[in-house]
Each structure stands twice: as structure tokens, then as C-alpha cells.
Write an enzyme that holds these catalytic residues in place. Sequence first.
Site, mmCIF file in Angstrom:
data_model
loop_
_atom_site.group_PDB
_atom_site.id
_atom_site.type_symbol
_atom_site.label_atom_id
_atom_site.label_comp_id
_atom_site.label_asym_id
_atom_site.label_seq_id
_atom_site.Cartn_x
_atom_site.Cartn_y
_atom_site.Cartn_z
ATOM 1 N N ASP A 1 -27.727 -31.137 39.766
ATOM 2 C CA ASP A 1 -26.568 -31.469 40.577
ATOM 3 C C ASP A 1 -26.859 -30.985 41.996
ATOM 4 O OD1 ASP A 1 -24.093 -32.410 41.341
ATOM 5 O OD2 ASP A 1 -23.045 -31.531 39.631
ATOM 6 N N GLU B 1 -6.168 -34.818 43.496
ATOM 7 C CA GLU B 1 -7.056 -34.465 42.393
ATOM 8 C C GLU B 1 -8.416 -35.108 42.612
ATOM 9 O OE1 GLU B 1 -5.969 -35.925 38.546
ATOM 10 O OE2 GLU B 1 -5.707 -37.983 39.211
#
Length: 726
Positions: free
Chosen positions: A266, A469
Site C-alpha cells: 500500500d 465517509e
Amino acid sequence: MQQKYIFTLVLISLVSHCLAQDTPVFRDVDKPLETRVQDLINQLTLEEKVYQMMHNSPAIPRLNMPAYNWWNEALHGVGRGGVATVFPQAIGLGATFDEDLAFRVSSAISDEARAMFNASVAKGFHKQYGGLTFWTPNINIFRDPRWGRGQETYGEDPYLTSRLGVSFVKGLQGDNPNYLKTAACAKHFAVHSGPEKLRHEFNALSSSKDLWETYLPAFKALVDADVEAVMCAYNRTNDEPCCAHNFLLTDVLRKKWNFKGHVVSDCWAVVDFYQGHNVVKTKAEAVALAVKNGVNLNCGDEYPALVEAVEKGLITEKEIDAALAVLLRTRFKLGLFDPAESNPYNAISTDVINSSKHRALAREAAQKSIVLLKNNGVLPLKNNLAKYFVTGPNASDVQVLLGNYYGVNPQMVTVLEGLAGAVEAGSQLQYRQGILLDRDNVNPQDWTTGNAANSDATFVVLGISGLLEGEEGESIASPYFGDRLDYNLPKNQIDFLKKIREKTTTSVIAVVTGGSPMNLADVHELADAVLLVWYPGQEGGNAVADIVFGKISPSGRLPVTFPKSLDQLPAYEDYTMKGRTYRYMEAEPLYPFGFGLSYTQFEYSNLTLSKSSIKKNEKIEAQVTLTNKGNVVSEEVVQLYLTDVKASTTTPLYSLKGIQRITLEPGKSVVVSFTITPDMLMLVDDKGNSILEPGAFTVSIGGSLPGNRSDQLGAAKTLQTNFTVK
């Protein structure tokens, strides 16, 4: 004449031989893949090797190698790379429970990806978000509704996630025997689902049972489906950074599962080794640790320190060669070193991008993703009433179509636009936003709610958006780095809905956007009908109109449990599965997993099994009759759940093990069959071993998770029966 012919053949042979000698081995399509890979590696210096292991791999002019940027996104359409068809967010695709649809959507995405790549290369562009290596799908388990990135997943269930994930990968990668269409990536490996704010330092603790029962099955399924890449997560799992996790990356991924593709970190996760997790002190130590544990590709800028690591004896150049070889295979399989004419995917033109076919597919996907949570009979509406009123903070907002990791499109249809396009001429439609997304209006004047009183139907478009979100740096209105630690809708939205309800006795339809469970108890009480539309993509507004005006019957199902409150759940940072998801949560939810209403009434009857008992190596057939008792053609999502009645260890309350989407005309019946195999009956013991124990099992088949709450909400009655394993 014959001599001249022979001379010509010899000349052609000599020219061909010379040309062959001029073609580097790594570009010779007739050579074996491993030979080509090793030839390329042998021509690289150490510095060139490590730079080719970075996501932004530079060009090597002396080898005529163009730059290649590995970082691209295609979560629900080609993302961040320009105009593309925007499909429903992943959680919305999860709500379709439709494997075939997932395959068709990802096939369309990979068509557009190839077309965009071909056009970019023709212009000499090699930018980020322009390559063929897509870091999708996200198959983490949506274990807690507070996680802002849960919208990127297919929900909380390992089986559903596995099935949709496999279909998505197959559509992305294609079926050509010689080339990958694009390269898919299973992320984030493993045990990764918040908290978002702590992800660079967080240690997710998981028992062996939870690991093998919940967190790993979808990754195993995608590896079995030949996914080309796996992305390791930011966090630690059981004390080790996921991108330096010998057990996960070597013992499980490479040895146990025999994964042959590449592993990508990542982005800037390797930095976390010394700035977050503090397992090493220097960059050189970090990069050596990552490569030694199997991370082939560095999303970030740390791998140049591998040169220093070699000099210090922390890693050998031979180890770097081995890691690079795995990575380069992907570029070869994509055809990036081959003549353009040898790869059929190079012929895909830009005509496919946002084509009418893909727009229709986006509309179908949005239609099937919408979940009808309540309907007291007001839906479907006629589209020729005297007056409609549309209001709410999300009615005209393009943002709520998108979710995160999205592309852009010049023809996006908001809820307001979709409704307006469906209403017949002569009928009035008025719109006012009415309120802000998540805070009280500054101006106390109310020119909005009075419109509801003189309208035949009022659409109130509520919910949340990617502003509230999502990922840590993207949700700019979130005080919790994209997570939602407050489960409720913003108070101003509920107050607004209450005021509308007080002003009118006519129909109030709540259209709710969002990518995660929310407390909709007040919305359910106040509105006559409630539609959950997720982040529905560019055709979202048309799909909402198709549902509310009865062009099609709703058929979406919840891929995640909606608890009544966060008090029903363990602490967010607790990764144990006890009390979480439909499989382990004993408290009664607001809306159960698998739930969704229709415009017709389905009935299940005559549940039968081919045998009442089986041996451990035998299969058993389950059949049920499904009847459309209403007067509307509709699709039903038939769901098979299994329960181990008595086991030597804790087992899930229910486990989804089969899905079938069935279309039925009014009054028609069909017999639906499932085959129950021994692997579906396995339990995972406390050591993480899968075993099949003798004893009783319950089979449940219906249109929702079995239970009182499903019945209360109006779902068709789920049927159950038992059998034993000897």
C-alpha cells in the site's frame, strides 16, 4: 528461373536471421517468458533494477523501454484517469448479489481501461492512472459500520465477497490465453478494516479462527482465480507489519496458496516500518525487510534505498533479481514489450468509453443495487400526478453518485434529474435543497417544507456522501479521518424530515445515499417508503426513477447488517468477530443482512433434501419452490444459509453458502436447486484448521437472513430443514 527462386529464399532467410539477431531476446515473442524476463534483468544495473520496482518506473532509453506507472484504480469504473463510465460503488454492487452482473461490469471497465491506455500510449503519455495494473478489488470484510472505506467492499460476508470478487477479477483480466487484458489486485492483505486514523500504526489482533474463518477466505478465492497481484495493508496483524509479514506473505500466500503473481505495498506503507510501527530504524532496513518478505513493488519512493541496503549487506542483488522477475512477468503478460499487432486488446478503440451499452449496464447495476427498506403501499408511484416535490441535501448533488475512487463523466444523472426526466408533461415538479448536508442552515427562513403540504408526493433525498465517509485524506467534512464514529444521520436531516412529515399527509419517500450502515430508525418511522441507493454511479438518478415509478421492481439486498445502534457492537478497534456481522451478532438488528423488499410477494414452499443424512464425502441436493404471488414481474435473490447445529467449537449462527437471482412473472413458480458440498459444511477450529464434524446441520432458504426481524419487516418467510452428517 529455379536458381533465382532459390536465391530469393536464401535472401529472405538471411534478412530474417539478421532481424532476429537485432531483436532483443526480451522482446522476442517466440521465446519462453522466463527467458525473456531474465534477459531483461541481465541488462539492468542495480540502480535500474530497484527503480523498476517502484510504482513510478522510469524509462530506460538505451533499451527503448518507456516509463510505466503501476498505480491505477478501477473500483467501480476506471478511476482518476479521465472520462469513464461510473458504475455503482462496490458496496452497491455487493447489494446486487449478482455474480454475472459483477463480471459484465468489470468486463466493461477493462474494455474502457484498454481503450484509454491505447489512446494514451499513442500520444506518448505514461502518467499515473494511465496504466493497466489496477489496484482493485477491495475484498476486506466490512466488519464494522464505522469504517469509512467499507463502501469499497462487497460487504460483511466472506462468501458473497469471494463470489463477487472472483467475477470482478475475471472480467478485469479477460480470458485470452496469451495476454492479460488488465491486471487485477486483491487488497488489503490482510485483516484490514479501520480505524482509518490509526492505520499507519495500528496492530490488528486476530485469532487463528477468525483469520481463517472470516478474514482470509476471499483472498484465497481470488488467488485460486489467478488474480495477478495482492496488495499488503498498512497496519500490523498480530504484531507484524502486513508488508513485512512472513507468515501472511510467505507461509500463506506463496507456499500454502501457491500465489505466482506480484505483491505491491500500500502506498508509503514501507515508511510506516520506521515511522509508525517502529520495527526498524532506517529506510535501508525497511526496504530490505519488505523485499525479503516478498513485496515486489513499492508504491512510494523508498526502494532506491535498496542500493544502500545491498552495500550494507542487508540484502543481496540476487534477492532483488528474484523479486524483480516476479514483477516483470506482469508487464510481459500485459504485452507491454510485444509488437502492438500481437495483442488483440490493443485494437480496442475509444468508442467503448461511456458507450450507450455501458451506460445501459450502469443503469442496470444501479437498479439492481437499490434496496427497498420500507413501503407502506405508496410505491410504485404514478408518474402523472399533479405535483411532485424534490428536496434534501443530496437531491442534486453529483458527489453522492460517486463514492470514492471514481472516474468522471459528462452525463451524470442526479436523483433530481432522474425524477424530472421521468415525470410526464403536465405534472409539476419543484425542487429546493432545503438544508445543508450536516449542519443547520445559517438563514432561518424556510421556503421549503411548505411545498410538501401541497404536493402529491415528496421525495426527501437524505444520507451521507464521500465528504463524510471514505479514506483518511479524502473525506474533508469528516472529523474522524473518513470514519463514522457517530452512527446517526446528521441531526439537521432528521429535524428536516420531521418538519416535512408534520406539514403533509401525502406520500413522503425517503431516498437515502451512503456507503455504510446508518441509523435509519427515525427515517423508517417518518417516511412512507425508504429507498437505500448507496452511491449509485452516473445512472443513479435514472435508476431511482425507474424504481419509484414502477418501471422495474426493486431487488437489491443488504450486503451488511444495519445494527440499531453502535452499542450493539464491540469496540471499533476490537478485531474479534464475536458479536459482529450477521454470522456472530445475536442482538436484533435494525435491518438484517440479505434483506430487501419487492413490489410483489414471493412465497417459498416445499423445501426438500435429497437425503436426510450423508457421509462426509457426499453431496446433498436442496430444492425449494419459489412462487410470485403478486401481480408484478420481479427478481428475487434466493439465499441459502447453513448452520452447524452442534459443534466442538463456536460456529457462525448462519453462513451464506448459495445465491441465485430468479426472475418470475406474476403467478409463476419455479423449483430452485442448490448442491451442498462437504467443503460448505467445514468448521474452523480454534487453531485455524478446517474440519468436517459429524452431526446435525440446518438448511435455510429464503429471500433474507432467517429471523424474526426479517419477518417483521415484510420479507418472505424463510424455510428451514435439517440433515445429519455421519
